[in-house]
Design an enzyme around this catalytic site. Structure first.
Site, short mmCIF file in Angstrom:
data_model
loop_
_atom_site.label_atom_id
_atom_site.label_comp_id
_atom_site.label_asym_id
_atom_site.label_seq_id
_atom_site.Cartn_x
_atom_site.Cartn_y
_atom_site.Cartn_z
N TYR A 15 -37.96 -10.38 -17.83
CA TYR A 15 -39.23 -11.12 -17.81
C TYR A 15 -40.36 -10.11 -17.76
CZ TYR A 15 -42.95 -14.29 -16.18
OH TYR A 15 -44.11 -15.01 -16.05
N ASP A 52 -40.88 -1.63 -17.91
CA ASP A 52 -41.56 -2.59 -17.06
C ASP A 52 -41.00 -2.41 -15.65
OD1 ASP A 52 -42.55 -4.66 -15.61
OD2 ASP A 52 -42.25 -6.19 -17.17
N LYS A 102 -46.87 -5.81 -8.24
CA LYS A 102 -46.25 -6.11 -6.95
C LYS A 102 -46.58 -5.06 -5.87
CE LYS A 102 -42.83 -8.99 -9.20
NZ LYS A 102 -42.82 -10.38 -8.82
N1 PMP Z 1 -42.74 -7.89 -15.22
C1 PMP Z 1 -41.75 -8.07 -14.34
C2 PMP Z 1 -40.57 -7.18 -14.38
C3 PMP Z 1 -41.85 -9.08 -13.38
O1 PMP Z 1 -40.85 -9.26 -12.50
C4 PMP Z 1 -42.99 -9.90 -13.37
C5 PMP Z 1 -43.16 -11.03 -12.37
N2 PMP Z 1 -42.17 -11.29 -11.51
C6 PMP Z 1 -43.98 -9.67 -14.32
C7 PMP Z 1 -43.83 -8.65 -15.22
C8 PMP Z 1 -45.21 -10.51 -14.35
O2 PMP Z 1 -45.99 -10.22 -13.24
P1 PMP Z 1 -47.06 -11.28 -12.69
O3 PMP Z 1 -46.30 -12.40 -12.11
O4 PMP Z 1 -47.82 -10.47 -11.69
O5 PMP Z 1 -47.90 -11.67 -13.85
#
Ligand code: PMP
Length: 430
Positions: free
Chosen positions: A146, A241, A269
Protein backbone atom coordinates in the site's frame (compact mmCIF):
# COMPACT_ATOMS: atom_id res chain seq x y z
CA UNK A 1 -20.15 2.25 35.13
CA UNK A 2 -23.53 1.98 33.46
CA UNK A 3 -23.92 5.67 32.77
CA UNK A 4 -20.25 5.82 31.77
CA UNK A 5 -20.62 2.85 29.48
CA UNK A 6 -23.06 4.88 27.45
CA UNK A 7 -20.48 7.49 26.56
CA UNK A 8 -18.70 5.42 23.86
CA UNK A 9 -22.04 4.32 22.53
CA UNK A 10 -23.34 7.88 22.35
CA UNK A 11 -20.19 9.13 20.66
CA UNK A 12 -20.23 6.27 18.20
CA UNK A 13 -23.86 6.91 17.29
CA UNK A 14 -23.02 10.58 16.85
CA UNK A 15 -20.06 9.66 14.63
CA UNK A 16 -22.24 7.40 12.52
CA UNK A 17 -24.46 10.39 11.81
CA UNK A 18 -21.51 12.53 10.77
CA UNK A 19 -18.88 10.37 9.07
CA UNK A 20 -19.33 7.67 6.43
CA UNK A 21 -19.31 4.45 8.42
CA UNK A 22 -18.62 6.52 11.52
CA UNK A 23 -14.92 6.91 10.76
CA UNK A 24 -12.32 9.05 9.11
CA UNK A 25 -10.32 6.09 7.76
CA UNK A 26 -12.04 2.81 6.89
CA UNK A 27 -10.17 0.13 8.85
CA UNK A 28 -11.09 1.89 12.10
CA UNK A 29 -14.71 0.84 11.59
CA UNK A 30 -13.92 -2.73 12.76
CA UNK A 31 -15.85 -4.14 9.80
CA UNK A 32 -13.39 -7.02 9.44
CA UNK A 33 -13.79 -8.12 13.04
CA UNK A 34 -17.32 -7.05 13.93
CA UNK A 35 -18.56 -5.17 16.95
CA UNK A 36 -18.53 -1.49 17.76
CA UNK A 37 -15.18 0.25 17.35
CA UNK A 38 -13.48 1.72 20.37
CA UNK A 39 -13.91 5.45 20.78
CA UNK A 40 -10.71 6.61 22.42
CA UNK A 41 -10.18 9.63 24.58
CA UNK A 42 -6.62 9.41 25.88
CA UNK A 43 -3.49 7.32 25.94
CA UNK A 44 -0.17 7.06 27.72
CA UNK A 45 2.72 4.71 27.21
CA UNK A 46 1.46 1.38 25.91
CA UNK A 47 -2.17 1.91 26.93
CA UNK A 48 -5.12 3.62 25.34
CA UNK A 49 -8.27 4.59 27.22
CA UNK A 50 -11.74 4.75 25.74
CA UNK A 51 -14.44 7.31 26.39
CA UNK A 52 -15.77 5.15 29.23
CA UNK A 53 -12.42 5.03 30.97
CA UNK A 54 -11.67 1.43 29.98
CA UNK A 55 -7.99 0.80 29.30
CA UNK A 56 -6.49 -1.40 26.60
CA UNK A 57 -2.92 -2.49 26.02
CA UNK A 58 -2.28 -1.17 22.54
CA UNK A 59 -0.41 -2.86 19.70
CA UNK A 60 -1.81 -0.56 17.00
CA UNK A 61 0.41 2.34 17.97
CA UNK A 62 -1.35 4.66 15.53
CA UNK A 63 -0.53 2.19 12.77
CA UNK A 64 3.18 2.23 13.50
CA UNK A 65 3.72 5.92 14.12
CA UNK A 66 4.18 5.67 17.89
CA UNK A 67 7.42 3.78 18.32
CA UNK A 68 7.99 5.49 21.68
CA UNK A 69 4.47 4.73 22.86
CA UNK A 70 1.69 7.23 23.45
CA UNK A 71 2.42 10.80 24.48
CA UNK A 72 6.07 10.37 25.51
CA UNK A 73 6.91 13.28 27.83
CA UNK A 74 9.81 14.65 25.75
CA UNK A 75 7.85 14.60 22.50
CA UNK A 76 4.72 16.07 24.09
CA UNK A 77 6.81 18.87 25.63
CA UNK A 78 8.48 19.62 22.29
CA UNK A 79 5.06 19.78 20.64
CA UNK A 80 3.66 22.11 23.30
CA UNK A 81 6.69 24.38 23.10
CA UNK A 82 6.51 24.51 19.31
CA UNK A 83 2.79 25.31 19.39
CA UNK A 84 3.49 28.21 21.74
CA UNK A 85 5.93 29.62 19.20
CA UNK A 86 3.40 29.44 16.38
CA UNK A 87 1.39 26.72 14.73
CA UNK A 88 2.09 27.34 11.08
CA UNK A 89 3.96 29.93 9.10
CA UNK A 90 3.91 28.78 5.52
CA UNK A 91 7.51 29.96 5.29
CA UNK A 92 10.83 28.23 5.93
CA UNK A 93 11.25 27.66 9.65
CA UNK A 94 14.28 27.04 11.84
CA UNK A 95 13.30 23.50 12.80
CA UNK A 96 13.12 22.07 9.27
CA UNK A 97 16.87 21.64 8.61
CA UNK A 98 17.32 20.10 12.06
CA UNK A 99 14.82 17.36 11.31
CA UNK A 100 16.15 16.94 7.79
CA UNK A 101 19.71 16.35 9.07
CA UNK A 102 18.43 13.75 11.51
CA UNK A 103 16.59 12.00 8.69
CA UNK A 104 19.67 12.16 6.52
CA UNK A 105 21.80 10.63 9.26
CA UNK A 106 19.47 7.63 9.09
CA UNK A 107 18.92 7.65 5.31
CA UNK A 108 22.08 8.87 3.56
CA UNK A 109 20.40 8.17 0.21
CA UNK A 110 18.11 11.15 0.89
CA UNK A 111 20.49 13.82 -0.34
CA UNK A 112 17.59 16.18 -0.88
CA UNK A 113 14.15 15.81 0.60
CA UNK A 114 10.79 17.46 0.85
CA UNK A 115 8.36 17.44 3.77
CA UNK A 116 4.70 16.74 3.11
CA UNK A 117 1.78 15.88 5.39
CA UNK A 118 0.91 12.25 4.66
CA UNK A 119 2.42 9.07 3.32
CA UNK A 120 -0.07 9.26 0.47
CA UNK A 121 1.40 12.58 -0.61
CA UNK A 122 4.95 11.30 -0.25
CA UNK A 123 4.40 8.28 -2.50
CA UNK A 124 2.28 10.18 -5.01
CA UNK A 125 4.92 12.89 -5.28
CA UNK A 126 7.83 10.45 -5.52
CA UNK A 127 6.11 8.89 -8.49
CA UNK A 128 5.56 12.25 -10.12
CA UNK A 129 9.24 13.07 -9.70
CA UNK A 130 10.22 9.68 -11.12
CA UNK A 131 8.05 10.24 -14.17
CA UNK A 132 9.29 13.79 -14.50
CA UNK A 133 12.98 12.98 -14.53
CA UNK A 134 12.79 9.82 -16.62
CA UNK A 135 10.17 11.09 -19.04
CA UNK A 136 8.62 7.63 -18.77
CA UNK A 137 5.06 6.70 -17.88
CA UNK A 138 4.91 3.27 -16.29
CA UNK A 139 5.11 2.42 -12.61
CA UNK A 140 5.59 -1.07 -11.21
CA UNK A 141 4.03 -1.83 -7.85
CA UNK A 142 3.34 -5.04 -5.97
CA UNK A 143 -0.04 -6.44 -4.99
CA UNK A 144 -0.59 -6.09 -1.26
CA UNK A 145 1.84 -3.18 -0.93
CA UNK A 146 0.00 0.00 0.00
CA UNK A 147 1.37 3.37 -0.95
CA UNK A 148 -1.53 5.60 0.03
CA UNK A 149 -4.71 6.38 -1.83
CA UNK A 150 -3.57 8.44 -4.81
CA UNK A 151 -5.26 7.30 -8.01
CA UNK A 152 -2.30 5.77 -9.83
CA UNK A 153 -1.37 3.71 -6.78
CA UNK A 154 -4.87 2.45 -6.03
CA UNK A 155 -4.44 -0.14 -8.72
CA UNK A 156 -5.03 -3.84 -8.63
CA UNK A 157 -3.60 -6.49 -10.86
CA UNK A 158 -5.33 -7.12 -14.14
CA UNK A 159 -6.10 -10.71 -14.97
CA UNK A 160 -3.70 -12.75 -17.05
CA UNK A 161 -0.60 -11.06 -18.25
CA UNK A 162 0.22 -8.27 -15.86
CA UNK A 163 0.20 -5.19 -17.99
CA UNK A 164 -2.76 -2.94 -17.37
CA UNK A 165 -3.43 -2.13 -13.75
CA UNK A 166 -7.13 -1.91 -13.00
CA UNK A 167 -8.73 0.65 -10.69
CA UNK A 168 -8.58 -0.56 -7.09
CA UNK A 169 -11.42 1.72 -6.04
CA UNK A 170 -14.58 3.15 -7.50
CA UNK A 171 -13.89 6.67 -8.64
CA UNK A 172 -10.43 5.83 -9.97
CA UNK A 173 -10.46 5.87 -13.73
CA UNK A 174 -9.00 3.17 -15.91
CA UNK A 175 -6.78 5.87 -17.40
CA UNK A 176 -5.34 6.70 -13.97
CA UNK A 177 -4.15 3.15 -13.41
CA UNK A 178 -3.37 2.20 -17.01
CA UNK A 179 0.32 2.93 -16.48
CA UNK A 180 0.54 1.02 -13.22
CA UNK A 181 1.77 -2.54 -13.52
CA UNK A 182 0.85 -4.67 -10.52
CA UNK A 183 2.98 -7.75 -9.85
CA UNK A 184 2.98 -10.38 -7.09
CA UNK A 185 5.35 -9.54 -4.22
CA UNK A 186 8.49 -11.66 -4.16
CA UNK A 187 7.95 -12.80 -7.75
CA UNK A 188 11.21 -12.09 -9.52
CA UNK A 189 10.21 -14.00 -12.64
CA UNK A 190 7.29 -11.59 -13.08
CA UNK A 191 9.56 -8.61 -12.52
CA UNK A 192 12.13 -9.90 -15.02
CA UNK A 193 9.57 -10.51 -17.72
CA UNK A 194 7.96 -7.13 -17.12
CA UNK A 195 11.34 -5.45 -17.52
CA UNK A 196 12.04 -7.52 -20.61
CA UNK A 197 8.78 -6.34 -22.18
CA UNK A 198 8.52 -2.78 -20.86
CA UNK A 199 11.89 -1.81 -19.35
CA UNK A 200 12.31 1.28 -21.48
CA UNK A 201 8.94 2.70 -20.39
CA UNK A 202 9.18 2.03 -16.66
CA UNK A 203 9.74 5.22 -14.67
CA UNK A 204 9.97 3.49 -11.31
CA UNK A 205 9.43 0.44 -9.22
CA UNK A 206 7.84 1.27 -5.88
CA UNK A 207 8.00 -1.30 -3.11
CA UNK A 208 7.55 -1.73 0.61
CA UNK A 209 10.95 -3.27 1.38
CA UNK A 210 9.23 -5.28 4.08
CA UNK A 211 5.56 -5.42 3.26
CA UNK A 212 3.31 -4.52 6.17
CA UNK A 213 -0.01 -3.78 4.50
CA UNK A 214 -1.02 -7.38 3.80
CA UNK A 215 0.16 -8.29 7.27
CA UNK A 216 3.93 -8.50 7.58
CA UNK A 217 5.40 -10.24 4.54
CA UNK A 218 9.15 -10.43 4.26
CA UNK A 219 11.06 -9.99 1.03
CA UNK A 220 12.70 -13.22 -0.07
CA UNK A 221 16.50 -13.16 -0.08
CA UNK A 222 17.61 -11.48 -3.29
CA UNK A 223 14.25 -9.92 -4.13
CA UNK A 224 15.19 -6.35 -3.26
CA UNK A 225 18.72 -6.72 -4.65
CA UNK A 226 17.36 -7.77 -7.97
CA UNK A 227 14.89 -4.89 -8.03
CA UNK A 228 17.89 -2.63 -7.47
CA UNK A 229 19.85 -4.30 -10.26
CA UNK A 230 17.04 -4.33 -12.83
CA UNK A 231 16.02 -0.72 -12.25
CA UNK A 232 19.63 0.46 -12.45
CA UNK A 233 20.22 -1.52 -15.61
CA UNK A 234 17.16 -0.17 -17.42
CA UNK A 235 17.29 3.42 -16.18
CA UNK A 236 14.22 3.16 -13.94
CA UNK A 237 14.17 4.49 -10.42
CA UNK A 238 13.81 2.34 -7.34
CA UNK A 239 11.46 3.84 -4.77
CA UNK A 240 11.48 2.36 -1.28
CA UNK A 241 8.27 3.19 0.50
CA UNK A 242 9.58 3.16 4.04
CA UNK A 243 6.55 4.89 5.53
CA UNK A 244 6.27 1.93 7.91
CA UNK A 245 9.78 0.44 7.87
CA UNK A 246 11.58 3.78 8.21
CA UNK A 247 12.91 4.18 11.77
CA UNK A 248 11.05 0.94 12.57
CA UNK A 249 13.07 -2.03 11.33
CA UNK A 250 16.22 -0.03 12.13
CA UNK A 251 16.96 3.67 12.54
CA UNK A 252 17.95 3.69 8.88
CA UNK A 253 15.00 1.49 7.91
CA UNK A 254 15.24 -1.33 5.42
CA UNK A 255 18.04 0.48 3.62
CA UNK A 256 20.23 0.17 6.69
CA UNK A 257 19.28 -3.49 7.10
CA UNK A 258 19.87 -4.44 3.47
CA UNK A 259 22.59 -2.01 2.41
CA UNK A 260 20.51 -1.19 -0.66
CA UNK A 261 20.39 2.45 -1.65
CA UNK A 262 17.05 3.53 -3.07
CA UNK A 263 16.84 6.36 -5.61
CA UNK A 264 13.84 7.78 -3.79
CA UNK A 265 12.54 7.04 -0.31
CA UNK A 266 9.16 7.74 1.27
CA UNK A 267 8.89 8.20 5.02
CA UNK A 268 5.96 9.03 7.29
CA UNK A 269 4.51 7.78 10.57
CA UNK A 270 7.51 7.72 12.96
CA UNK A 271 9.17 10.61 11.09
CA UNK A 272 6.37 12.85 12.35
CA UNK A 273 6.30 11.50 15.88
CA UNK A 274 2.53 10.99 15.72
CA UNK A 275 1.72 14.25 13.97
CA UNK A 276 0.90 14.63 10.27
CA UNK A 277 4.28 14.70 8.58
CA UNK A 278 5.80 12.62 5.83
CA UNK A 279 8.86 12.96 3.67
CA UNK A 280 10.11 11.97 0.28
CA UNK A 281 13.61 12.39 -0.94
CA UNK A 282 16.56 10.87 -2.67
CA UNK A 283 19.33 11.55 -5.12
CA UNK A 284 20.05 15.22 -5.49
CA UNK A 285 19.79 15.28 -9.28
CA UNK A 286 16.39 13.61 -9.08
CA UNK A 287 14.97 15.83 -6.35
CA UNK A 288 16.29 18.98 -7.99
CA UNK A 289 13.73 18.47 -10.75
CA UNK A 290 11.14 19.79 -8.28
CA UNK A 291 9.84 23.34 -8.48
CA UNK A 292 11.21 25.92 -7.90
CA UNK A 293 14.43 24.44 -9.38
CA UNK A 294 12.79 22.25 -11.98
CA UNK A 295 9.57 21.56 -13.76
CA UNK A 296 7.94 18.98 -11.48
CA UNK A 297 5.32 20.72 -9.36
CA UNK A 298 4.45 19.77 -5.81
CA UNK A 299 3.48 22.03 -2.90
CA UNK A 300 1.71 22.12 0.47
CA UNK A 301 0.29 24.81 2.78
CA UNK A 302 1.13 22.81 5.90
CA UNK A 303 4.27 21.10 4.57
CA UNK A 304 7.03 21.28 7.15
CA UNK A 305 4.53 22.34 9.78
CA UNK A 306 6.59 23.45 12.80
CA UNK A 307 4.61 21.50 15.39
CA UNK A 308 4.87 18.27 13.39
CA UNK A 309 8.56 18.96 12.75
CA UNK A 310 9.10 19.36 16.50
CA UNK A 311 7.38 16.04 17.20
CA UNK A 312 9.45 14.29 14.55
CA UNK A 313 12.68 15.83 15.78
CA UNK A 314 12.08 14.86 19.41
CA UNK A 315 11.19 11.32 18.35
CA UNK A 316 14.17 10.83 16.06
CA UNK A 317 16.57 12.30 18.62
CA UNK A 318 15.54 9.61 21.06
CA UNK A 319 15.82 6.89 18.43
CA UNK A 320 19.19 8.08 17.10
CA UNK A 321 21.09 6.73 20.08
CA UNK A 322 20.21 3.23 18.94
CA UNK A 323 19.37 2.00 22.45
CA UNK A 324 15.68 1.97 21.64
CA UNK A 325 16.20 -0.70 18.99
CA UNK A 326 17.83 -3.18 21.37
CA UNK A 327 14.89 -2.78 23.73
CA UNK A 328 12.34 -3.08 20.91
CA UNK A 329 14.04 -6.22 19.64
CA UNK A 330 13.96 -7.78 23.09
CA UNK A 331 10.28 -7.02 23.65
CA UNK A 332 9.16 -8.00 20.15
CA UNK A 333 11.18 -11.24 20.25
CA UNK A 334 9.54 -12.08 23.58
CA UNK A 335 6.12 -11.38 22.08
CA UNK A 336 6.87 -13.56 19.07
CA UNK A 337 8.19 -16.42 21.20
CA UNK A 338 5.22 -16.16 23.55
CA UNK A 339 2.71 -16.14 20.71
CA UNK A 340 4.37 -19.14 19.06
CA UNK A 341 4.26 -21.03 22.33
CA UNK A 342 0.62 -20.05 22.95
CA UNK A 343 -0.27 -21.10 19.43
CA UNK A 344 1.37 -24.48 19.79
CA UNK A 345 -0.33 -25.03 23.11
CA UNK A 346 -3.70 -24.15 21.62
CA UNK A 347 -3.02 -26.16 18.46
CA UNK A 348 -3.92 -23.04 16.55
CA UNK A 349 -2.04 -23.85 13.33
CA UNK A 350 -1.17 -20.24 12.63
CA UNK A 351 2.08 -18.54 11.76
CA UNK A 352 3.81 -15.52 13.18
CA UNK A 353 5.84 -13.28 10.91
CA UNK A 354 8.03 -10.76 12.66
CA UNK A 355 10.43 -8.19 11.36
CA UNK A 356 12.01 -6.16 14.16
CA UNK A 357 9.21 -4.63 16.24
CA UNK A 358 6.35 -5.37 13.87
CA UNK A 359 4.60 -8.68 13.49
CA UNK A 360 1.49 -10.39 12.21
CA UNK A 361 -0.22 -13.51 13.45
CA UNK A 362 -1.48 -15.10 10.24
CA UNK A 363 -4.28 -17.62 10.35
CA UNK A 364 -2.44 -19.54 7.65
CA UNK A 365 -0.33 -22.65 8.25
CA UNK A 366 2.71 -21.07 6.57
CA UNK A 367 3.96 -17.50 6.49
CA UNK A 368 2.68 -15.94 3.26
CA UNK A 369 5.08 -14.71 0.58
CA UNK A 370 2.58 -12.55 -1.27
CA UNK A 371 -0.98 -11.21 -1.23
CA UNK A 372 -2.55 -14.28 -2.76
CA UNK A 373 -1.12 -16.45 0.00
CA UNK A 374 -2.01 -13.92 2.70
CA UNK A 375 -5.58 -13.82 1.46
CA UNK A 376 -5.92 -17.53 2.12
CA UNK A 377 -5.96 -16.67 5.82
CA UNK A 378 -8.98 -17.72 7.84
CA UNK A 379 -10.32 -14.25 8.54
CA UNK A 380 -13.26 -15.60 10.56
CA UNK A 381 -10.86 -17.16 13.01
CA UNK A 382 -8.82 -13.98 13.04
CA UNK A 383 -11.95 -12.02 13.92
CA UNK A 384 -12.68 -14.35 16.85
CA UNK A 385 -9.06 -14.07 17.98
CA UNK A 386 -9.27 -10.28 17.80
CA UNK A 387 -12.47 -10.21 19.86
CA UNK A 388 -10.97 -12.61 22.39
CA UNK A 389 -8.01 -10.31 22.85
CA UNK A 390 -10.15 -7.20 23.05
CA UNK A 391 -12.35 -8.77 25.71
CA UNK A 392 -9.15 -9.28 27.71
CA UNK A 393 -8.03 -5.69 27.31
CA UNK A 394 -5.59 -6.20 24.44
CA UNK A 395 -5.99 -4.10 21.30
CA UNK A 396 -4.42 -5.32 18.07
CA UNK A 397 -5.17 -3.98 14.59
CA UNK A 398 -8.75 -4.90 13.64
CA UNK A 399 -7.74 -6.71 10.46
CA UNK A 400 -5.77 -9.81 9.55
CA UNK A 401 -3.85 -7.79 7.00
CA UNK A 402 -2.12 -5.35 9.31
CA UNK A 403 0.94 -5.35 11.51
CA UNK A 404 1.07 -5.20 15.30
CA UNK A 405 3.55 -2.66 16.52
CA UNK A 406 5.64 -2.92 19.67
CA UNK A 407 6.85 0.34 21.22
CA UNK A 408 9.54 1.17 23.74
CA UNK A 409 6.69 1.75 26.19
CA UNK A 410 5.73 -1.94 26.20
CA UNK A 411 7.15 -3.40 29.40
CA UNK A 412 8.04 -7.07 29.89
CA UNK A 413 4.83 -7.46 31.94
CA UNK A 414 2.77 -6.03 29.09
CA UNK A 415 4.17 -8.63 26.73
CA UNK A 416 3.46 -11.38 29.25
CA UNK A 417 -0.11 -10.14 29.65
CA UNK A 418 -0.64 -10.08 25.89
CA UNK A 419 0.76 -13.58 25.52
CA UNK A 420 -1.46 -14.96 28.30
CA UNK A 421 -4.52 -13.36 26.71
CA UNK A 422 -3.50 -14.68 23.28
CA UNK A 423 -3.29 -18.23 24.66
CA UNK A 424 -6.93 -18.02 25.70
CA UNK A 425 -8.01 -16.14 22.56
CA UNK A 426 -6.36 -18.76 20.31
CA UNK A 427 -8.42 -21.47 22.01
CA UNK A 428 -11.61 -19.45 21.66
CA UNK A 429 -10.82 -18.86 18.00
CA UNK A 430 -10.08 -22.51 17.24
N1 PMP B 1 2.92 3.88 2.43
C1 PMP B 1 2.85 2.91 3.34
C2 PMP B 1 3.86 1.82 3.30
C3 PMP B 1 1.86 2.93 4.31
O1 PMP B 1 1.79 1.95 5.22
C4 PMP B 1 0.93 3.98 4.32
C5 PMP B 1 -0.19 4.07 5.34
N2 PMP B 1 -0.33 3.08 6.23
C6 PMP B 1 1.04 4.96 3.34
C7 PMP B 1 2.05 4.89 2.42
C8 PMP B 1 0.08 6.11 3.30
O2 PMP B 1 0.31 6.94 4.38
P1 PMP B 1 -0.83 7.91 4.92
O3 PMP B 1 -1.86 7.06 5.55
O4 PMP B 1 -0.09 8.78 5.89
O5 PMP B 1 -1.33 8.68 3.76
Amino acid sequence: MRTEARQSEVLWEESLSLFPGGVNSPVRAFRAVGGRPLVLSSARGAAVRDADGVSYLDFVGSWGALILGHAPADVAAAVAAAAERGMSFGMPTEGEPVLARLIQSAFPSMERMRFVSSGTEAAMSAIRVARGITGRTRIVKFAGCYHGHSDALLARAGSGIATLGLPGSAGVTAAATADTIVLPYNDLAAVRSTFAAHGATIAAVIVEPVAANMGVVRPRPGFLDELRALTSRDGSLLIFDEVITGFRVAFGGAQERTGIRADLTCLGKIAGGGLPLAVYGGRRDIMDTLAPLGSVYQAGTLSGNPVAVAAGTATLRRLASGEAYALLEQRAAALEAGLLEAMRWAGAGCSVVREASMLTVFFTPQPPANLEEAERADTERFARFFRGLLARGILIPPSQFEAWFVSTAHEAEDIARAVAAAGEAFREAA
